[in-house]
Design a protein around this motif. Structure first.
Motif, PDB file in Angstrom:
ATOM      1  N   ASP A   1     -31.790  25.268 -94.823  1.00 11.78           N
ATOM      2  CA  ASP A   1     -31.697  24.852 -93.541  1.00 11.78           C
ATOM      3  C   ASP A   1     -30.206  25.054 -93.124  1.00 11.78           C
ATOM      4  O   ASP A   1     -30.176  25.377 -91.638  1.00 11.78           O
ATOM      5  CB  ASP A   1     -31.844  23.186 -93.620  1.00 11.78           C
ATOM      6  N   GLU A   2     -29.302  24.909 -93.849  1.00 16.52           N
ATOM      7  CA  GLU A   2     -27.908  25.134 -93.451  1.00 16.52           C
ATOM      8  C   GLU A   2     -27.779  26.665 -93.082  1.00 16.52           C
ATOM      9  O   GLU A   2     -27.250  26.947 -92.047  1.00 16.52           O
ATOM     10  CB  GLU A   2     -26.795  24.885 -94.602  1.00 16.52           C
ATOM     11  N   VAL A   3     -28.252  27.449 -93.983  1.00 14.14           N
ATOM     12  CA  VAL A   3     -28.183  28.984 -93.787  1.00 14.14           C
ATOM     13  C   VAL A   3     -29.035  29.181 -92.493  1.00 14.14           C
ATOM     14  O   VAL A   3     -28.355  29.946 -91.723  1.00 14.14           O
ATOM     15  CB  VAL A   3     -28.920  29.706 -94.935  1.00 14.14           C
ATOM     16  N   LYS A   4     -30.151  28.808 -92.155  1.00 15.13           N
ATOM     17  CA  LYS A   4     -30.857  29.040 -91.136  1.00 15.13           C
ATOM     18  C   LYS A   4     -30.329  28.642 -89.807  1.00 15.13           C
ATOM     19  O   LYS A   4     -30.124  29.192 -88.905  1.00 15.13           O
ATOM     20  CB  LYS A   4     -32.194  28.330 -91.018  1.00 15.13           C
ATOM     21  N   ARG A   5     -29.404  27.229 -89.744  1.00 10.79           N
ATOM     22  CA  ARG A   5     -28.736  26.636 -88.607  1.00 10.79           C
ATOM     23  C   ARG A   5     -27.466  27.672 -88.489  1.00 10.79           C
ATOM     24  O   ARG A   5     -27.302  28.046 -87.207  1.00 10.79           O
ATOM     25  CB  ARG A   5     -28.407  25.379 -89.128  1.00 10.79           C
ATOM     26  N   GLU A   6     -26.824  28.235 -89.438  1.00 10.83           N
ATOM     27  CA  GLU A   6     -25.669  28.828 -89.373  1.00 10.83           C
ATOM     28  C   GLU A   6     -26.026  30.321 -88.556  1.00 10.83           C
ATOM     29  O   GLU A   6     -25.436  30.927 -87.795  1.00 10.83           O
ATOM     30  CB  GLU A   6     -24.645  29.161 -90.607  1.00 10.83           C
ATOM     31  N   MET A   7     -27.172  30.791 -89.178  1.00  8.97           N
ATOM     32  CA  MET A   7     -27.719  32.085 -88.480  1.00  8.97           C
ATOM     33  C   MET A   7     -28.165  32.038 -87.150  1.00  8.97           C
ATOM     34  O   MET A   7     -27.808  32.907 -86.590  1.00  8.97           O
ATOM     35  CB  MET A   7     -29.182  32.626 -89.216  1.00  8.97           C
TER      36      MET A   7
ATOM     37  N   TYR B   1     -27.095  41.720 -85.658  1.00  9.15           N
ATOM     38  CA  TYR B   1     -28.077  41.054 -85.299  1.00  9.15           C
ATOM     39  C   TYR B   1     -29.334  41.213 -85.548  1.00  9.15           C
ATOM     40  O   TYR B   1     -30.142  40.320 -86.090  1.00  9.15           O
ATOM     41  CB  TYR B   1     -27.887  41.216 -83.611  1.00  9.15           C
ATOM     42  N   THR B   2     -29.696  42.594 -85.935  1.00  8.87           N
ATOM     43  CA  THR B   2     -31.014  43.029 -86.637  1.00  8.87           C
ATOM     44  C   THR B   2     -31.023  42.341 -87.972  1.00  8.87           C
ATOM     45  O   THR B   2     -32.177  41.854 -88.404  1.00  8.87           O
ATOM     46  CB  THR B   2     -31.015  44.577 -86.898  1.00  8.87           C
ATOM     47  N   ARG B   3     -29.774  42.351 -88.700  1.00  5.79           N
ATOM     48  CA  ARG B   3     -29.968  41.746 -89.914  1.00  5.79           C
ATOM     49  C   ARG B   3     -30.226  40.261 -89.961  1.00  5.79           C
ATOM     50  O   ARG B   3     -31.100  39.817 -90.941  1.00  5.79           O
ATOM     51  CB  ARG B   3     -28.608  41.867 -90.752  1.00  5.79           C
ATOM     52  N   ILE B   4     -29.674  39.595 -88.969  1.00  2.00           N
ATOM     53  CA  ILE B   4     -29.858  37.936 -88.807  1.00  2.00           C
ATOM     54  C   ILE B   4     -31.459  38.021 -88.540  1.00  2.00           C
ATOM     55  O   ILE B   4     -32.041  36.902 -88.999  1.00  2.00           O
ATOM     56  CB  ILE B   4     -28.931  37.548 -87.897  1.00  2.00           C
ATOM     57  N   ILE B   5     -31.964  38.814 -87.646  1.00  2.00           N
ATOM     58  CA  ILE B   5     -33.524  38.370 -87.057  1.00  2.00           C
ATOM     59  C   ILE B   5     -34.129  38.777 -88.508  1.00  2.00           C
ATOM     60  O   ILE B   5     -35.187  38.026 -88.654  1.00  2.00           O
ATOM     61  CB  ILE B   5     -33.850  39.532 -86.124  1.00  2.00           C
ATOM     62  N   GLY B   6     -33.865  39.728 -89.252  1.00  2.00           N
ATOM     63  CA  GLY B   6     -34.651  39.975 -90.559  1.00  2.00           C
ATOM     64  C   GLY B   6     -34.472  38.909 -91.583  1.00  2.00           C
ATOM     65  O   GLY B   6     -35.533  38.341 -91.994  1.00  2.00           O
ATOM     66  N   ALA B   7     -33.230  38.319 -91.578  1.00  6.70           N
ATOM     67  CA  ALA B   7     -32.992  37.241 -92.616  1.00  6.70           C
ATOM     68  C   ALA B   7     -33.992  36.089 -92.124  1.00  6.70           C
ATOM     69  O   ALA B   7     -34.639  35.247 -92.941  1.00  6.70           O
ATOM     70  CB  ALA B   7     -31.680  37.008 -92.766  1.00  6.70           C
TER      71      ALA B   7
ATOM     72  N   LYS C   1     -26.784  34.274 -84.300  1.00  8.78           N
ATOM     73  CA  LYS C   1     -27.526  34.984 -83.391  1.00  8.78           C
ATOM     74  C   LYS C   1     -27.510  34.750 -82.003  1.00  8.78           C
ATOM     75  O   LYS C   1     -27.164  35.713 -81.239  1.00  8.78           O
ATOM     76  CB  LYS C   1     -28.929  34.728 -83.673  1.00  8.78           C
ATOM     77  N   ASP C   2     -27.012  33.567 -81.701  1.00  6.31           N
ATOM     78  CA  ASP C   2     -26.885  32.968 -80.346  1.00  6.31           C
ATOM     79  C   ASP C   2     -25.422  33.851 -79.789  1.00  6.31           C
ATOM     80  O   ASP C   2     -25.397  34.437 -78.517  1.00  6.31           O
ATOM     81  CB  ASP C   2     -26.427  31.829 -80.059  1.00  6.31           C
ATOM     82  N   GLU C   3     -24.431  33.830 -80.539  1.00  6.75           N
ATOM     83  CA  GLU C   3     -23.243  34.295 -80.364  1.00  6.75           C
ATOM     84  C   GLU C   3     -23.360  35.828 -79.986  1.00  6.75           C
ATOM     85  O   GLU C   3     -22.812  36.400 -79.172  1.00  6.75           O
ATOM     86  CB  GLU C   3     -22.098  34.197 -81.571  1.00  6.75           C
ATOM     87  N   LEU C   4     -24.018  36.530 -80.983  1.00  5.90           N
ATOM     88  CA  LEU C   4     -24.150  37.905 -80.870  1.00  5.90           C
ATOM     89  C   LEU C   4     -24.962  38.340 -79.628  1.00  5.90           C
ATOM     90  O   LEU C   4     -24.631  39.500 -78.930  1.00  5.90           O
ATOM     91  CB  LEU C   4     -24.988  38.463 -82.236  1.00  5.90           C
TER      92      LEU C   4
END
Ligand SMILES: [Zn+2]
Length: 124
Positions: free
Chosen positions: A15-21, A72-78, A25-28
């Motif tokens: 949950d934490e990881v997802k929230r940070e991502m 950004y692509t990595r975060i989407i994938g994650a 993602k928004d920042e990027l």
């Protein structure tokens, strides 16, 4: 008010990881949108006498954009992997991927050892 959750050591708090991502993602998304709009305004005010510095600035900007787009692509994938329940687990040996590796490559699908073996196979 944000409640700080203490995750047991060694266990990844998804949950934490997802929230940070999602925050990243928004920042990027904002940064990429900004870079894209800056590019347009630079083209519009292009001074012919200043082309050299404009093009180097342009190169810097596009490499910056590439880096951010890659992240950004990595975060989407994650995020997809979190949804699928495959995040942080090696595709080949089912071992938890090191947190340090996940930090650099959030969408890593193999542990370091399996990734190296995989890349060696690709090269052959
Ligand atoms: Zn592995």
């Amino acid at each position: 008010m944000i409640e700080m959750k203490n995750s047991p050591s060694g266990k990844i708090n998804l949950d934490e990881v997802k929230r940070e991502m999602l925050v990243r993602k928004d920042e990027l998304e904002n940064e990429l949108a900004e870079l894209a709009s800056e590019k347009i305004s630079t083209d519009q005010v292009l001074d012919p006498g200043d082309q050299a510095s404009t093009s180097s600035l342009e190169a810097l900007r596009s490499s910056l954009q590439n880096n951010e787009f890659e992240e950004y692509t990595r975060i989407i994938g994650a995020l997809e992997m979190i949804e699928n329940g495959t995040y942080g687990i090696c595709l080949e040996c089912d071992v938890a991927i090191a947190e340090k590796r996940l930090h650099a490559y959030p969408n890593a699908s193999r542990c370091v050892a399996c990734q190296e073996a995989y890349e060696e196979k690709q090269e052959m």
